[in-house]
Scaffold this motif. Structure first.
Motif, PDB file in Angstrom:
ATOM      1  N   THR A   1      -9.892   1.393  20.041  1.00  0.00           N
ATOM      2  CA  THR A   1      -8.607   1.772  19.453  1.00  0.00           C
ATOM      3  C   THR A   1      -8.711   3.082  18.680  1.00  0.00           C
ATOM      4  OG1 THR A   1      -9.133   0.194  17.691  1.00  0.00           O
ATOM      5  CG2 THR A   1      -7.539  -0.497  19.355  1.00  0.00           C
ATOM      6  N   LEU A   2      -9.910   3.413  18.188  1.00  0.00           N
ATOM      7  CA  LEU A   2     -10.088   4.686  17.496  1.00  0.00           C
ATOM      8  C   LEU A   2     -10.237   5.836  18.485  1.00  0.00           C
ATOM      9  CD1 LEU A   2     -12.450   3.478  14.655  1.00  0.00           C
ATOM     10  CD2 LEU A   2      -9.997   3.959  14.520  1.00  0.00           C
ATOM     11  N   VAL A   3     -10.817   5.560  19.639  1.00  0.00           N
ATOM     12  CA  VAL A   3     -10.866   6.591  20.675  1.00  0.00           C
ATOM     13  C   VAL A   3      -9.458   6.884  21.182  1.00  0.00           C
ATOM     14  CG1 VAL A   3     -11.717   7.142  22.993  1.00  0.00           C
ATOM     15  CG2 VAL A   3     -13.214   6.018  21.349  1.00  0.00           C
ATOM     16  N   ARG A   4      -8.648   5.843  21.286  1.00  0.00           N
ATOM     17  CA  ARG A   4      -7.282   6.021  21.795  1.00  0.00           C
ATOM     18  C   ARG A   4      -6.313   6.501  20.720  1.00  0.00           C
ATOM     19  NH1 ARG A   4      -5.674   3.478  26.632  1.00  0.00           N
ATOM     20  NH2 ARG A   4      -3.789   2.593  25.721  1.00  0.00           N
TER      21      ARG A   4
ATOM     22  N   ALA B   1       0.852  -1.188   0.000  1.00  0.00           N
ATOM     23  CA  ALA B   1       0.000   0.000   0.000  1.00  0.00           C
ATOM     24  C   ALA B   1       0.891   1.241   0.000  1.00  0.00           C
ATOM     25  CB  ALA B   1      -0.928  -0.025   1.206  1.00  0.00           C
ATOM     26  N   GLY B   2       0.292   2.398   0.223  1.00  0.00           N
ATOM     27  CA  GLY B   2       1.070   3.623   0.229  1.00  0.00           C
ATOM     28  C   GLY B   2       1.795   3.839   1.542  1.00  0.00           C
ATOM     29  N   ALA B   3       2.496   4.978   1.628  1.00  0.00           N
ATOM     30  CA  ALA B   3       3.294   5.266   2.814  1.00  0.00           C
ATOM     31  C   ALA B   3       2.490   5.985   3.886  1.00  0.00           C
ATOM     32  CB  ALA B   3       4.505   6.108   2.431  1.00  0.00           C
ATOM     33  N   GLY B   4       1.440   6.713   3.506  1.00  0.00           N
ATOM     34  CA  GLY B   4       0.681   7.483   4.465  1.00  0.00           C
ATOM     35  C   GLY B   4      -0.322   6.637   5.230  1.00  0.00           C
ATOM     36  N   THR B   5      -0.690   7.086   6.430  1.00  0.00           N
ATOM     37  CA  THR B   5      -1.681   6.384   7.238  1.00  0.00           C
ATOM     38  C   THR B   5      -2.819   7.334   7.590  1.00  0.00           C
ATOM     39  OG1 THR B   5      -0.895   6.920   9.468  1.00  0.00           O
ATOM     40  CG2 THR B   5       0.247   5.141   8.289  1.00  0.00           C
ATOM     41  N   LEU B   6      -3.885   6.764   8.110  1.00  0.00           N
ATOM     42  CA  LEU B   6      -5.042   7.550   8.520  1.00  0.00           C
ATOM     43  C   LEU B   6      -4.700   8.462   9.704  1.00  0.00           C
ATOM     44  CD1 LEU B   6      -7.967   7.887   7.634  1.00  0.00           C
ATOM     45  CD2 LEU B   6      -8.606   6.021   9.157  1.00  0.00           C
ATOM     46  N   ALA B   7      -3.619   8.163  10.401  1.00  0.00           N
ATOM     47  CA  ALA B   7      -3.189   9.012  11.511  1.00  0.00           C
ATOM     48  C   ALA B   7      -2.798  10.406  11.039  1.00  0.00           C
ATOM     49  CB  ALA B   7      -2.015   8.358  12.245  1.00  0.00           C
ATOM     50  N   GLU B   8      -2.449  10.524   9.757  1.00  0.00           N
ATOM     51  CA  GLU B   8      -2.014  11.808   9.219  1.00  0.00           C
ATOM     52  C   GLU B   8      -3.166  12.624   8.631  1.00  0.00           C
ATOM     53  OE1 GLU B   8       0.719  10.302   6.398  1.00  0.00           O
ATOM     54  OE2 GLU B   8       1.966   9.349   7.929  1.00  0.00           O
ATOM     55  N   HIS B   9      -4.370  12.079   8.668  1.00  0.00           N
ATOM     56  CA  HIS B   9      -5.528  12.775   8.116  1.00  0.00           C
ATOM     57  C   HIS B   9      -5.793  14.042   8.931  1.00  0.00           C
ATOM     58  CE1 HIS B   9      -9.456  13.544   6.417  1.00  0.00           C
ATOM     59  NE2 HIS B   9      -9.361  12.484   5.639  1.00  0.00           N
ATOM     60  N   GLY B  10      -6.041  15.136   8.265  1.00  0.00           N
ATOM     61  CA  GLY B  10      -6.215  16.404   8.959  1.00  0.00           C
ATOM     62  C   GLY B  10      -7.506  16.515   9.741  1.00  0.00           C
TER      63      GLY B  10
ATOM     64  N   VAL C   1     -10.042  14.683  12.098  1.00  0.00           N
ATOM     65  CA  VAL C   1     -10.167  13.477  12.924  1.00  0.00           C
ATOM     66  C   VAL C   1     -11.526  12.827  12.749  1.00  0.00           C
ATOM     67  CG1 VAL C   1     -10.151  12.582  15.276  1.00  0.00           C
ATOM     68  CG2 VAL C   1      -8.514  14.322  14.610  1.00  0.00           C
ATOM     69  N   GLU C   2     -12.575  13.627  12.682  1.00  0.00           N
ATOM     70  CA  GLU C   2     -13.914  13.060  12.544  1.00  0.00           C
ATOM     71  C   GLU C   2     -14.044  12.300  11.228  1.00  0.00           C
ATOM     72  OE1 GLU C   2     -18.360  14.900  12.291  1.00  0.00           O
ATOM     73  OE2 GLU C   2     -17.202  15.365  14.106  1.00  0.00           O
ATOM     74  N   GLU C   3     -13.473  12.860  10.165  1.00  0.00           N
ATOM     75  CA  GLU C   3     -13.509  12.162   8.883  1.00  0.00           C
ATOM     76  C   GLU C   3     -12.672  10.882   8.937  1.00  0.00           C
ATOM     77  OE1 GLU C   3     -12.258  12.986   4.222  1.00  0.00           O
ATOM     78  OE2 GLU C   3     -12.967  14.663   5.458  1.00  0.00           O
ATOM     79  N   ALA C   4     -11.549  10.923   9.657  1.00  0.00           N
ATOM     80  CA  ALA C   4     -10.716   9.733   9.805  1.00  0.00           C
ATOM     81  C   ALA C   4     -11.478   8.632  10.538  1.00  0.00           C
ATOM     82  CB  ALA C   4      -9.432  10.074  10.552  1.00  0.00           C
ATOM     83  N   VAL C   5     -12.230   8.995  11.571  1.00  0.00           N
ATOM     84  CA  VAL C   5     -13.039   8.012  12.294  1.00  0.00           C
ATOM     85  C   VAL C   5     -14.090   7.417  11.366  1.00  0.00           C
ATOM     86  CG1 VAL C   5     -14.692   7.687  14.171  1.00  0.00           C
ATOM     87  CG2 VAL C   5     -12.639   9.062  14.545  1.00  0.00           C
ATOM     88  N   ALA C   6     -14.694   8.260  10.524  1.00  0.00           N
ATOM     89  CA  ALA C   6     -15.698   7.761   9.583  1.00  0.00           C
ATOM     90  C   ALA C   6     -15.083   6.796   8.578  1.00  0.00           C
ATOM     91  CB  ALA C   6     -16.354   8.935   8.858  1.00  0.00           C
ATOM     92  N   VAL C   7     -13.879   7.100   8.097  1.00  0.00           N
ATOM     93  CA  VAL C   7     -13.188   6.196   7.173  1.00  0.00           C
ATOM     94  C   VAL C   7     -12.959   4.843   7.847  1.00  0.00           C
ATOM     95  CG1 VAL C   7     -10.989   5.751   6.007  1.00  0.00           C
ATOM     96  CG2 VAL C   7     -12.078   7.992   5.797  1.00  0.00           C
ATOM     97  N   ALA C   8     -12.474   4.870   9.088  1.00  0.00           N
ATOM     98  CA  ALA C   8     -12.233   3.619   9.811  1.00  0.00           C
ATOM     99  C   ALA C   8     -13.536   2.863  10.039  1.00  0.00           C
ATOM    100  CB  ALA C   8     -11.549   3.907  11.145  1.00  0.00           C
ATOM    101  N   GLY C   9     -14.616   3.590  10.324  1.00  0.00           N
ATOM    102  CA  GLY C   9     -15.904   2.936  10.507  1.00  0.00           C
ATOM    103  C   GLY C   9     -16.402   2.266   9.250  1.00  0.00           C
TER     104      GLY C   9
ATOM    105  N   LEU D   1     -17.587   8.319  19.017  1.00  0.00           N
ATOM    106  CA  LEU D   1     -18.230   7.011  19.049  1.00  0.00           C
ATOM    107  C   LEU D   1     -19.422   6.962  18.094  1.00  0.00           C
ATOM    108  CD1 LEU D   1     -18.210   6.060  22.839  1.00  0.00           C
ATOM    109  CD2 LEU D   1     -16.466   5.667  21.096  1.00  0.00           C
ATOM    110  N   ALA D   2     -20.190   8.046  18.055  1.00  0.00           N
ATOM    111  CA  ALA D   2     -21.360   8.081  17.178  1.00  0.00           C
ATOM    112  C   ALA D   2     -20.952   8.019  15.711  1.00  0.00           C
ATOM    113  CB  ALA D   2     -22.175   9.344  17.454  1.00  0.00           C
ATOM    114  N   VAL D   3     -19.906   8.738  15.344  1.00  0.00           N
ATOM    115  CA  VAL D   3     -19.434   8.723  13.959  1.00  0.00           C
ATOM    116  C   VAL D   3     -18.991   7.318  13.569  1.00  0.00           C
ATOM    117  CG1 VAL D   3     -17.613   9.549  12.405  1.00  0.00           C
ATOM    118  CG2 VAL D   3     -18.815  11.168  13.892  1.00  0.00           C
ATOM    119  N   PHE D   4     -18.226   6.671  14.456  1.00  0.00           N
ATOM    120  CA  PHE D   4     -17.789   5.302  14.158  1.00  0.00           C
ATOM    121  C   PHE D   4     -18.979   4.360  14.040  1.00  0.00           C
ATOM    122  CE2 PHE D   4     -16.936   1.021  15.726  1.00  0.00           C
ATOM    123  CZ  PHE D   4     -16.021   0.593  14.776  1.00  0.00           C
TER     124      PHE D   4
END
Length: 299
Positions: free
Chosen positions: A225-228, A108-117, A119-127, A248-251
């Motif tokens: 793990t997403l809360v942490r 895959a690529g080098a970037g991770t979701l941790a670098e997403h600007g 946070v709420e959108e990152a949680v939605a992606v993980a969900g 939590l609601a977004v996830f």
């Protein structure tokens, strides 16, 4: 022979003792054997996580990574999860050698979701990834429900022996969740460690999950793990309770799981994490925010 990062060597020996020392001493030759067997050529610097190394390679199928992990029960079912997903929301598994805890995976690529600007959108992606990964679990995976008695015993034991105990009502809420939800879980494949760092940017799909534990159980289990992840954003919030509940609601909505189950699992797992942190000398700030989350989510 490929070079093994010194940091990985040191942390493996510190954690695993003499078995770890023997394993890392043999690791360069093991990697060479796997490269030859799978007809791969190294194509970049060796990376590593907590328990394994990742070697970028070129194979007959193109760009890939060779992952070799320290033999440990927690790593056994990673290839089973990848195989079951078949590239749907996760890196594709090309080859596996279970005896040597090795896999050849899609790169895959080098970037991770941790670098997403955002946070709420990152949680939605993980969900959304959690929703796609929630497929029927194959036979042979560890069932989270089978861990419920151990969790309950551990909560009771740790509440009485660890320093600076959590309020009794907080521990009792966690115990209730383990008794009521822990023993009755669906037969769903659960990633088990779905934090922002385990979601990589990719080309075939925008995001791909890596490093699964491979459990069968409740998809709501993965929310802690997403809360942490990105705790600093929660610490900066004007209203911590509102910020936690919003995450939590977004996830829950993105993952298609019940918000109340998500709240209860996060509360229970936060208590377990707080106990573990006390026993293993987590930093004071991490203990403080974990305690606070466990307390805020009591209903």
């Amino acid at each position: 022979m490929v070079g093994i990062p010194e940091t990985f060597v040191r942390t493996t020996v510190e954690r695993e003792g003499e078995p770890g020392r023997a394993w890392v001493a043999h690791l360069p030759s093991l990697v060479d054997e796997l490269l030859q067997t799978w007809n791969c050529t190294p194509s970049g610097p060796v990376g590593h996580g907590g328990v394994g190394i990742v070697v970028p390679v070129r194979s007959a199928g193109g760009a890939a990574v060779l992952k070799v992990s320290f033999p440990h029960p927690g790593n056994v079912h990673e290839p089973d999860a990848f195989a079951m997903w078949g590239g749907r929301g996760a890196a594709r598994l090309h080859r596996r050698d279970d005896a040597r805890f090795a896999m050849l995976l899609e790169r895959a690529g080098a970037g991770t979701l941790a670098e997403h600007g955002d946070v709420e959108e990152a949680v939605a992606v993980a969900g959304l990834l959690a929703r796609r990964l929630a497929v029927p679990a194959p036979p042979g995976l560890p069932r989270l429900r089978d861990l419920a008695p151990e969790w309950e015993a551990g909560l009771r034991r740790d509440a009485g022996r660890l320093p600076r105990p959590l309020p009794r009502c907080v521990v009792e809420a966690a115990l209730a969740t383990v008794r009521e939800l822990g023993r009755d879980q669906p037969e769903t494949l659960v990633h088990g460690d779905l934090h922002f760092g385990n979601v990589l940017r990719a080309e075939r799909e925008p995001w791909l999950a890596i490093d699964p534990k491979g459990y069968a159980g409740d998809p709501a289990y993965d929310a802690l793990t997403l809360v942490r992840s990105r705790f600093e954003d929660l610490l900066a919030a004007d209203d911590l309770e509102a910020a936690v509940l919003r995450r939590l609601a977004v996830f829950a909505d993105a993952a298609g799981v019940d918000r109340e189950r998500v709240r209860r699992w996060v509360q229970a797992r936060a208590v377990m994490a707080a106990h573990w942190g006390r026993a293993h000398d987590d930093p004071a700030w991490l203990l403080a925010i974990t305690d606070r989350v466990a307390e805020l989510l009591v209903r």
